[in-house]
Design an enzyme around this catalytic site. Structure first.
Site, PDB file in Angstrom:
ATOM      1  N   TYR A  23      46.370  37.127 -74.131  1.00  0.00           N
ATOM      2  CA  TYR A  23      44.922  37.287 -74.254  1.00  0.00           C
ATOM      3  C   TYR A  23      44.204  36.077 -74.839  1.00  0.00           C
ATOM      4  O   TYR A  23      42.974  36.049 -74.875  1.00  0.00           O
ATOM      5  CB  TYR A  23      44.607  38.518 -75.109  1.00  0.00           C
ATOM      6  N   ASP A  87      37.808  61.421 -65.490  1.00  0.00           N
ATOM      7  CA  ASP A  87      36.898  62.546 -65.246  1.00  0.00           C
ATOM      8  C   ASP A  87      35.513  62.293 -65.834  1.00  0.00           C
ATOM      9  O   ASP A  87      34.500  62.634 -65.213  1.00  0.00           O
ATOM     10  CB  ASP A  87      37.486  63.842 -65.803  1.00  0.00           C
ATOM     11  N   HIS A 100      39.540  43.965 -66.769  1.00  0.00           N
ATOM     12  CA  HIS A 100      40.742  43.725 -67.575  1.00  0.00           C
ATOM     13  C   HIS A 100      40.841  42.230 -67.829  1.00  0.00           C
ATOM     14  O   HIS A 100      40.672  41.427 -66.901  1.00  0.00           O
ATOM     15  CB  HIS A 100      41.997  44.222 -66.859  1.00  0.00           C
TER      16      HIS A 100
END
Length: 152
Positions: A23, A87, A100
């Site tokens: 990262y 959902d 991402h």
């Protein structure tokens, strides 16, 4: 004025310390600042939310429909298994773009599937913090400025 919510999931508050080989050394606060700076001349308000708790992310998604034109979400590890977040994303009538930082397709096998992607207009993966900027640019250029109707 357009309002966009950027949601960041679990452990993204550890950016800068956690797995810098994947990262980098940039912190979440640095990312948020870079996003704000990039869009400073736009008629745009960007709010940021980060939580390590699935329920808080779900609540924020559901509440967002009343206040925001779109969501940019990095569900982090929840993207791989959270049907509850999926959902919640499906239950709202505003566009969602998934981001991402790392290329999930170059990672471990279990990271290559994003269940939350099913409720996203698209997924941007592997471009570091610039993925957030790409997502917001897409929202502004294709959804807000052209008044396109988006159907999930």
């Amino acid at each position: 004025m357009n309002n966009i919510l950027v949601i960041n999931g679990p452990n993204l508050n550890l950016l800068g310390k956690r797995e810098p080989d994947i990262y980098g050394n940039i912190t979440l606060e640095n990312i948020n600042q870079k996003i704000k700076l990039h869009f400073k001349n736009e008629d745009l308000k960007i709010d940021f939310f980060q939580s390590n708790e699935e329920g808080k992310i779900i609540d924020k998604i559901i509440e967002s429909e009343k206040k925001y034109n779109a969501i940019v979400i990095n569900p982090a590890a929840y993207s791989h298994y959270s049907i509850a977040i999926l959902d919640a994303m499906r239950s709202i009538n505003i566009p969602v773009v998934e981001v991402h930082l790392s290329n999930i397709y170059k990672r471990e096998e279990y990271r290559k599937k994003s269940v939350t992607a099913e409720a996203s207009l698209g997924v941007i993966s592997g471009f570091g913090y610039y993925g957030y900027i790409m997502a917001i640019e897409f929202i502004l250029n294709n959804l807000v400025r052209e008044n396109n109707i988006v159907v999930h």
